[in-house]
Design a protein around this motif. Structure first.
Motif, PDB file in Angstrom:
ATOM      1  N   LEU A   1       0.817  -1.215   0.000  1.00 42.05           N
ATOM      2  CA  LEU A   1       0.000   0.000   0.000  1.00 42.05           C
ATOM      3  C   LEU A   1       0.853   1.268   0.000  1.00 42.05           C
ATOM      4  O   LEU A   1       1.783   1.410   0.777  1.00 42.05           O
ATOM      5  CB  LEU A   1      -0.904   0.000   1.234  1.00 42.05           C
ATOM      6  N   PHE A   2       0.508   2.207  -0.918  1.00 41.87           N
ATOM      7  CA  PHE A   2       1.150   3.522  -0.956  1.00 41.87           C
ATOM      8  C   PHE A   2       0.139   4.519  -1.500  1.00 41.87           C
ATOM      9  O   PHE A   2      -0.275   4.433  -2.658  1.00 41.87           O
ATOM     10  CB  PHE A   2       2.400   3.494  -1.830  1.00 41.87           C
ATOM     11  N   GLN A   3      -0.320   5.450  -0.656  1.00 41.35           N
ATOM     12  CA  GLN A   3      -1.314   6.441  -1.043  1.00 41.35           C
ATOM     13  C   GLN A   3      -0.849   7.821  -0.621  1.00 41.35           C
ATOM     14  O   GLN A   3      -0.210   7.970   0.429  1.00 41.35           O
ATOM     15  CB  GLN A   3      -2.675   6.139  -0.405  1.00 41.35           C
ATOM     16  N   VAL A   4      -1.193   8.838  -1.431  1.00 40.63           N
ATOM     17  CA  VAL A   4      -0.808  10.223  -1.138  1.00 40.63           C
ATOM     18  C   VAL A   4      -2.028  11.120  -1.309  1.00 40.63           C
ATOM     19  O   VAL A   4      -2.771  10.999  -2.294  1.00 40.63           O
ATOM     20  CB  VAL A   4       0.326  10.706  -2.069  1.00 40.63           C
ATOM     21  N   GLN A   5      -2.241  12.020  -0.358  1.00 40.70           N
ATOM     22  CA  GLN A   5      -3.241  13.076  -0.474  1.00 40.70           C
ATOM     23  C   GLN A   5      -2.595  14.401  -0.087  1.00 40.70           C
ATOM     24  O   GLN A   5      -1.664  14.431   0.725  1.00 40.70           O
ATOM     25  CB  GLN A   5      -4.428  12.829   0.469  1.00 40.70           C
ATOM     26  N   GLU A   6      -3.110  15.475  -0.647  1.00 47.36           N
ATOM     27  CA  GLU A   6      -2.727  16.827  -0.230  1.00 47.36           C
ATOM     28  C   GLU A   6      -3.971  17.544   0.253  1.00 47.36           C
ATOM     29  O   GLU A   6      -5.005  17.540  -0.425  1.00 47.36           O
ATOM     30  CB  GLU A   6      -2.095  17.593  -1.392  1.00 47.36           C
ATOM     31  N   HIS A   7      -3.888  18.158   1.438  1.00 45.59           N
ATOM     32  CA  HIS A   7      -5.064  18.852   1.961  1.00 45.59           C
ATOM     33  C   HIS A   7      -4.632  19.859   3.016  1.00 45.59           C
ATOM     34  O   HIS A   7      -3.845  19.535   3.922  1.00 45.59           O
ATOM     35  CB  HIS A   7      -6.054  17.864   2.580  1.00 45.59           C
ATOM     36  N   GLY A   8      -5.130  21.091   2.894  1.00 48.98           N
ATOM     37  CA  GLY A   8      -4.951  22.111   3.918  1.00 48.98           C
ATOM     38  C   GLY A   8      -3.509  22.447   4.225  1.00 48.98           C
ATOM     39  O   GLY A   8      -3.171  22.739   5.377  1.00 48.98           O
ATOM     40  N   GLY A   9      -2.631  22.387   3.218  1.00 50.56           N
ATOM     41  CA  GLY A   9      -1.232  22.688   3.443  1.00 50.56           C
ATOM     42  C   GLY A   9      -0.415  21.520   3.954  1.00 50.56           C
ATOM     43  O   GLY A   9       0.754  21.700   4.337  1.00 50.56           O
ATOM     44  N   PHE A  10      -1.009  20.318   3.964  1.00 52.14           N
ATOM     45  CA  PHE A  10      -0.320  19.124   4.444  1.00 52.14           C
ATOM     46  C   PHE A  10      -0.326  18.047   3.363  1.00 52.14           C
ATOM     47  O   PHE A  10      -1.211  17.998   2.505  1.00 52.14           O
ATOM     48  CB  PHE A  10      -0.983  18.580   5.711  1.00 52.14           C
TER      49      PHE A  10
END
Length: 435
Positions: A114-123
Motif C-alpha cells: 500500500l502507498f497512497q498520497v493526499q494533499e489537503h490544507g497545506g499538508f
C-alpha cells in the motif's frame, strides 16, 4: 415499507427504440463520403510526441501524481511490509519541455504494498502499511516535507480542519474510527465500529457527517467535527446473513446485506434526514446498484441499465445497450457496455433524465484520475504501436483526441491535465495534456 424483487429487468419499461438502419444506395457517393471523413480524421489526429519529462524507475518504484502540480516518487529503502520507502517530491513544469524540480525528500512506513498520497490544507498525507494489518499515515508539511505526526489509519479530511482515520489500531481487535486535528494530530473523538458498516456524507471534498450502523441497536448520524450524535434512527434488524456494507446516494443511506453463498444482496434504504427506513430491494448476483445523476440505476449484462426513482423505486427508463455508469457530469452520464473496467470497453453518453443515447464514443480504457470531478481520459492502442489519449467529454458528447504517446505499454494515471505512464525499461513519462 416496500420490499421489491426486481428479478429480470426485461420489460420493466419500454426500451429505447433501436437505431434506424444505415441508409443504402448510391455506393459511389457513400464511398466518397467515407474517404473525405477518413482524410479529415487523419488531418486532425495528434502527432506522437515524446514524454515532456522522464522519471527514473526500477523494481518496486511507484510514481503518483497529485493535484496541485506535484509528482511523488517512492523507492523501497528496506524491503518488506515492515520496511520503509524513500519519497521524493517533484514540482511539475508549467508546460511541455520543462524539467521536474525536486522539492524535498522523506522516509515513510511500508517498504512495499500500500502507498497512497493526499494533499489537503497545506499538508501531505502519505499512507503505507506497516504490517499485514495496520496501515499508518504520516502528516508532512507540504512546503518543507517536515513530519508533523504519524498515526495508524486511512485518512479522509473532515470539515473544520479535522482528519478522519479509520482502520485497525495496534493492540485492538476491532476497527476504530478516530477524528484528529489535522495540524497537530490531537484526538478529537473516537468510536469503535463494525468493519464496513459506516458511511460518510461529504460537503465538497470534506466529510461533515458520519453514519454508524452497529450490528444491533439504532443507527447514528454524528457530526464529523465533534462526534456529537445529531440523530438516531430506526434500528437495523440484527442477524442479517453475510457481510454488510453501507453507502450514501443523494439523501439516502443504503445498507447492503451480502449473501455469502449465492451472491444475492438485499439493499435497505433509509432517509438520511431522520434515518427512517424507506424501502428494500433484492438484487441477484448479476445486477449492480449505482447512482446515475438524480436517479438510481440497476445494471446487468443481460438487461442493460434500468433507472429507478430513488423515492419510490418506480422505473423511469431503461437502456438495454449499456451496463454500468462510469461518471456523472451534470445532466449527462458516461456509461459503458460491460463490467470489464480494467480493459478496453465501449463508452457512450446518455441523457440522465431519459436514458437516451446522445453519442457513442467508441472503445477506450479509462485512465484513473486523482480528482474524481476532473477530466475523464481514455487510452487505446494505435496500429503504429502508439497510445492514443482522448478526453471523454460528456458535456460535448465527444471523445476528443489529445495526444499520441509512442511505445507506451498503457499503465497510466492522471491528476488534472497531467498524465504519467510507465515507459519501456521501467521508467515513467510525464505529459501535460492540451485543453
Amino acid at each position: 415499507m416496500t420490499v421489491i424483487d426486481l428479478g429480470e429487468l426485461r420489460g420493466a419499461v419500454e426500451p429505447e427504440p433501436p437505431r434506424p438502419p444505415r441508409a443504402v444506395g448510391r455506393p459511389l457517393r457513400v464511398a466518397l463520403a467515407g474517404a473525405v471523413a477518413l482524410l479529415t480524421l487523419a488531418a486532425s489526429a495528434p502527432v506522437a510526441r515524446p514524454a515532456s519529462a522522464v522519471v527514473p524507475g526500477g523494481p518496486g518504484v511507484e510514481v503518483l501524481l497529485v493535484g496541485g502540480g506535484r509528482l511523488y516518487v517512492a523507492v523501497p529503502e528496506t524491503p518488506g511490509s515492515g520496511g520503509t520507502r524513500g519519497v521524493t517530491v517533484y514540482a511539475t513544469p508549467a508546460g511541455a519541455g520543462g524539467v521536474l524540480r525536486p522539492l524535498w525528500r522523506t522516509s515513510v512506513p511500508g517498504g512495499e504494498g500500500l502507498f497512497q498520497v493526499q494533499e489537503h490544507g497545506g499538508f501531505v498525507l502519505i499512507t503505507g502499511r506497516r504490517d499485514d494489518r495496520v496501515a499508518e499515515t504520516v502528516a508532512l508539511d507540504a512546503a518543507t516535507g517536515r513530519q508533523r505526526w504519524r498515526q495508524p489509519g486511512f485518512p479522509t479530511p473532515t470539515v473544520g480542519g479535522g482528519l478522519l482515520l479509520s482502520g485497525i489500531v495496534e493492540g485492538e481487535t476491532t476497527e476504530l474510527l478516530r477524528v484528529v486535528d489535522l495540524p497537530s494530530g490531537r484526538l478529537r473523538w473516537s468510536v469503535p465500529v463494525d468493519r464496513g458498516r459506516t458511511a460518510h456524507h461529504y460537503q465538497g471534498a470534506e466529510i461533515d457527517r458520519v453514519v454508524l450502523i452497529p450490528e444491533s441497536g439504532r443507527i447514528e448520524a454524528r457530526d464529523a467535527g465533534s462526534g456529537a450524535v445529531l440523530r438516531a434512527g430506526d434500528p437495523h434488524p440484527a442477524g442479517s446473513p453475510g457481510y454488510q456494507s453501507a453507502s450514501l446516494a443523494g439523501d439516502l443511506l443504503l445498507l447492503t446485506a451480502h449473501d455469502g453463498i449465492g451472491g444475492s444482496r438485499r439493499v435497505t434504504a433509509y432517509g438520511l434526514a431522520v434515518l427512517d427506513r424507506r424501502w428494500e430491494l433484492d438484487l441477484p448476483p448479476t445486477q449492480s446498484l449505482m447512482e446515475c445523476g438524480d436517479l438510481l440505476c440497476v445494471g446487468s449484462q443481460e438487461a442493460g441499465l434500468l433507472a429507478l426513482d430513488p423515492a419510490t423505486l418506480r422505473p423511469r427508463w431503461v437502456n438495454p445497450r449499456w451496463q454500468w455508469v462510469a461518471a456523472v457530469r451534470g445532466d449527462r452520464l458516461l456509461v459503458a457496455a460491460d463490467g470489464m473496467r480494467g480493459a478496453t470497453v465501449e463508452f457512450a453518453v446518455l441523457d440522465a433524465a431519459t436514458g437516451r443515447t446522445v453519442a457513442e464514443l467508441g472503445g477506450w480504457e479509462m485512465v484513473p484520475n486523482q480528482d474524481p470531478d476532473g477530466p475523464l481520459f481514455g487510452i487505446r492502442r494505435t496500429r503504429e504501436g502508439g497510445l492514443l489519449v482522448a478526453e471523454l467529454d460528456p458535456a460535448r458528447a465527444v471523445a476528443r483526441w489529445l495526444d499520441v504517446l509512442p511505445e507506451i505499454p498503457g499503465e497510466c494515471h492522471s491528476a488534472g491535465r497531467d498524465l504519467v505512464c510507465r515507459r519501456p525499461g521501467g521508467t515513467y513519462g510525464w505529459w501535460r495534456l492540451p485543453r
